[in-house]
Design a protein around this motif. Sequence first.
Motif, PDB file in Angstrom:
ATOM      1  N   THR A   1      16.654 -32.791  -4.311  1.00 47.78           N
ATOM      2  CA  THR A   1      16.133 -33.240  -3.022  1.00 47.78           C
ATOM      3  C   THR A   1      16.418 -32.115  -2.037  1.00 47.78           C
ATOM      4  O   THR A   1      17.578 -31.726  -1.854  1.00 47.78           O
ATOM      5  N   ALA A   2      15.366 -31.558  -1.437  1.00 48.99           N
ATOM      6  CA  ALA A   2      15.582 -30.387  -0.591  1.00 48.99           C
ATOM      7  C   ALA A   2      14.858 -30.532   0.742  1.00 48.99           C
ATOM      8  O   ALA A   2      13.777 -31.126   0.825  1.00 48.99           O
ATOM      9  N   ARG A   3      15.474 -29.974   1.750  1.00 52.57           N
ATOM     10  CA  ARG A   3      14.837 -29.938   3.063  1.00 52.57           C
ATOM     11  C   ARG A   3      13.771 -28.832   3.072  1.00 52.57           C
ATOM     12  O   ARG A   3      12.656 -29.026   3.509  1.00 52.57           O
ATOM     13  N   LYS A   4      14.133 -27.693   2.538  1.00 54.59           N
ATOM     14  CA  LYS A   4      13.199 -26.566   2.526  1.00 54.59           C
ATOM     15  C   LYS A   4      13.637 -25.538   1.485  1.00 54.59           C
ATOM     16  O   LYS A   4      14.832 -25.345   1.280  1.00 54.59           O
ATOM     17  N   PHE A   5      12.632 -24.877   0.858  1.00 53.19           N
ATOM     18  CA  PHE A   5      12.955 -23.783  -0.051  1.00 53.19           C
ATOM     19  C   PHE A   5      12.994 -22.468   0.720  1.00 53.19           C
ATOM     20  O   PHE A   5      12.306 -22.312   1.736  1.00 53.19           O
ATOM     21  N   LEU A   6      13.749 -21.558   0.190  1.00 50.52           N
ATOM     22  CA  LEU A   6      13.836 -20.233   0.814  1.00 50.52           C
ATOM     23  C   LEU A   6      13.914 -19.181  -0.283  1.00 50.52           C
ATOM     24  O   LEU A   6      14.644 -19.360  -1.253  1.00 50.52           O
ATOM     25  N   ILE A   7      13.131 -18.135  -0.133  1.00 45.14           N
ATOM     26  CA  ILE A   7      13.248 -17.007  -1.051  1.00 45.14           C
ATOM     27  C   ILE A   7      13.474 -15.752  -0.216  1.00 45.14           C
ATOM     28  O   ILE A   7      12.722 -15.463   0.711  1.00 45.14           O
ATOM     29  N   ASN A   8      14.522 -15.055  -0.575  1.00 44.42           N
ATOM     30  CA  ASN A   8      14.891 -13.861   0.171  1.00 44.42           C
ATOM     31  C   ASN A   8      14.817 -12.667  -0.791  1.00 44.42           C
ATOM     32  O   ASN A   8      15.668 -12.522  -1.663  1.00 44.42           O
ATOM     33  N   THR A   9      13.766 -11.875  -0.671  1.00 44.33           N
ATOM     34  CA  THR A   9      13.613 -10.725  -1.584  1.00 44.33           C
ATOM     35  C   THR A   9      13.481  -9.446  -0.776  1.00 44.33           C
ATOM     36  O   THR A   9      13.440  -9.469   0.459  1.00 44.33           O
ATOM     37  N   PHE A  10      13.380  -8.340  -1.533  1.00 45.11           N
ATOM     38  CA  PHE A  10      13.211  -7.051  -0.841  1.00 45.11           C
ATOM     39  C   PHE A  10      11.911  -7.021  -0.040  1.00 45.11           C
ATOM     40  O   PHE A  10      11.803  -6.351   0.971  1.00 45.11           O
ATOM     41  N   SER A  11      10.938  -7.789  -0.546  1.00 42.46           N
ATOM     42  CA  SER A  11       9.637  -7.732   0.122  1.00 42.46           C
ATOM     43  C   SER A  11       9.546  -8.679   1.322  1.00 42.46           C
ATOM     44  O   SER A  11       8.567  -8.654   2.053  1.00 42.46           O
ATOM     45  N   GLY A  12      10.545  -9.507   1.488  1.00 42.09           N
ATOM     46  CA  GLY A  12      10.515 -10.382   2.653  1.00 42.09           C
ATOM     47  C   GLY A  12      11.194 -11.711   2.421  1.00 42.09           C
ATOM     48  O   GLY A  12      11.769 -11.964   1.355  1.00 42.09           O
ATOM     49  N   VAL A  13      11.126 -12.544   3.440  1.00 41.16           N
ATOM     50  CA  VAL A  13      11.726 -13.882   3.372  1.00 41.16           C
ATOM     51  C   VAL A  13      10.598 -14.894   3.368  1.00 41.16           C
ATOM     52  O   VAL A  13       9.694 -14.835   4.208  1.00 41.16           O
ATOM     53  N   TYR A  14      10.632 -15.777   2.391  1.00 41.04           N
ATOM     54  CA  TYR A  14       9.544 -16.748   2.228  1.00 41.04           C
ATOM     55  C   TYR A  14      10.116 -18.160   2.327  1.00 41.04           C
ATOM     56  O   TYR A  14      11.062 -18.499   1.626  1.00 41.04           O
ATOM     57  N   GLU A  15       9.506 -18.956   3.158  1.00 42.63           N
ATOM     58  CA  GLU A  15       9.963 -20.346   3.291  1.00 42.63           C
ATOM     59  C   GLU A  15       9.033 -21.267   2.516  1.00 42.63           C
ATOM     60  O   GLU A  15       7.808 -21.102   2.527  1.00 42.63           O
ATOM     61  N   ASN A  16       9.626 -22.251   1.904  1.00 37.80           N
ATOM     62  CA  ASN A  16       8.936 -23.232   1.071  1.00 37.80           C
ATOM     63  C   ASN A  16       8.203 -22.611  -0.116  1.00 37.80           C
ATOM     64  O   ASN A  16       7.166 -23.104  -0.534  1.00 37.80           O
ATOM     65  N   TYR A  17       8.768 -21.538  -0.624  1.00 35.00           N
ATOM     66  CA  TYR A  17       8.284 -20.917  -1.856  1.00 35.00           C
ATOM     67  C   TYR A  17       9.253 -21.277  -2.987  1.00 35.00           C
ATOM     68  O   TYR A  17      10.463 -21.130  -2.833  1.00 35.00           O
TER      69      TYR A  17
END
Lengths: 421, 119
Positions: free
Chosen positions: A371-387
């Motif tokens: 159960t999540a409020r929001k996904f976050l991906i933090n990579t060299f190419s950028g920060v992505y929300e709900n990915y």
Amino acid sequence: MKLPAVISGRLPAGALAYALFVSVISSIILSAIILGVYYHQIEYLDGRNGNRSLVNLSSAVNLSLAMEDLPYHVQQRFQLFENGDDSVSITRQPWGLWDVLKVQSETGRWQHQKHYLRGYQRDEKGESSLFLVDEGRPMSVSGKAKISGVAYLPKAGVRSAYVGRIGYMNDQLLYGKRRESTEEMPVLNKKRLKTLEDFARGNVRSLYPGVLQAADEDTIAFPFEYDQVLFRKAWNWELSDSLSGRIWLHARNKIRVKARAKLENVILTAPIVEIDSGFSGSLQVVATDTILIGKNVRLEYPSFLGLINKKPPATIFMETGVEVNGVILMTGNERLFRQRILAIPDGATVNGQIYCQGMAEVQGTINGHLTARKFLINTFSGVYENYVFNTQLDAAALHPEFVGGDLWFYRNRKEVMQWLD
Amino acid sequence: MAGLSKRLQAGSLIEVVTAMVIISVVTSVTIIIYLNSMRSMASGREYQLESTALYYLQTYEQLTEEQQEGFVDDDGNEVTFETVETPWEGLEELVVVLTDSMDVYYIEERRLIFAKDEK
């Protein structure tokens, strides 16, 4: 008057002694037989009572699973059947996310007892793979992400997308049914949350009134059958020993669990808890700021990682190779959820349930539910929300007999999680 | 008669009485031992049957649905099960009734189980 000769005649001297001897022998034999019968009856009744007490204990376990919750630490007696000699008692005690149930049965001189950790079955939503809060935006999947099972998603749905140059690699966006989620996170059970907050604060007198055991430096095992809790507090704890049973260690600053420590069923509460790489054991952690889990740590079922955060930021961070079997909770002020991060990297696995009132930076494997409020991906190419990037989410991969807590998405069907005796 | 009286020595009467006492005692002991052994056998048998009934009670969940309706075991005992309502929601009282092959003993044992629609 003249007596008949046979009576008035003289008796042989040994006759009386002979009669007495025979009488004594007869008496001894008779007494032995009577005693034999008596003891045989006692043995028979005793054996029967022993067996019946064991059967009553199993009835008491079922009763403790079926009935509504009793107040903590109150020993409640029950008469099982109408015949009046089948008495059992049940006592409930708090132990982190779960309760310890003590059941006793008494028949004759026999008294049997058991302690067990009690959890709750998951409800329909709890058996899904994902519940993502609907913030009016679609969820994006990328890389080798794969979501299997029922998923509660925003109305905007799910789409494939690129993270950097990496696109979505699977055929279907979702391997299971899609249902609509809501705009709010599921509400947590207030009573359980209050109990966990008391644990986080080290509020032992509120949780174990009158049963506080003075700390003994040498104690490494403190069985649940003692009914008391072994509570110890310090500024910092560094654990490298074996600790098992109803032991609760509280630190005002930090607890560090070294790899060679052997922990079983203990509770650790502190603002910061660190578990060194290579550690293996079962424990419950209730922290307020940070939980750090090193490489290849294995937390056995049933383990619990709880982060109850009042003052963000807060982090639960796992390194690769970690395996958590149990429940993970991250909660706190709803509006400040962006300042809390749950990081499950590629190579880490959670078998169980996760509640994340924060940013879920998940690239590992979750066999169970998130159960999540929001996904976050933090990579060299950028920060992505709900990915959702590389994440493997599979509800069916969780053991069918998995039993969780009573915080969210649970049914009022209790189960024995673990026998503690 | 006088001759007979003379032949009955004083010691003879005592011997007769002693013999009677011994016979009585031996008879009593024999009867008691017999009754005791019967009783022991009876209670032993009863205990054995009770243990069997408790075993069936505890392994009820492992029995097939057909067996849960009732069956005759290898020793010829007739085993039947019935469920009775309890004051506790979701729980039933499971009663096992065991009638031995000689139709002498009737054993009843009980425990609480979850109602079938609850679990």
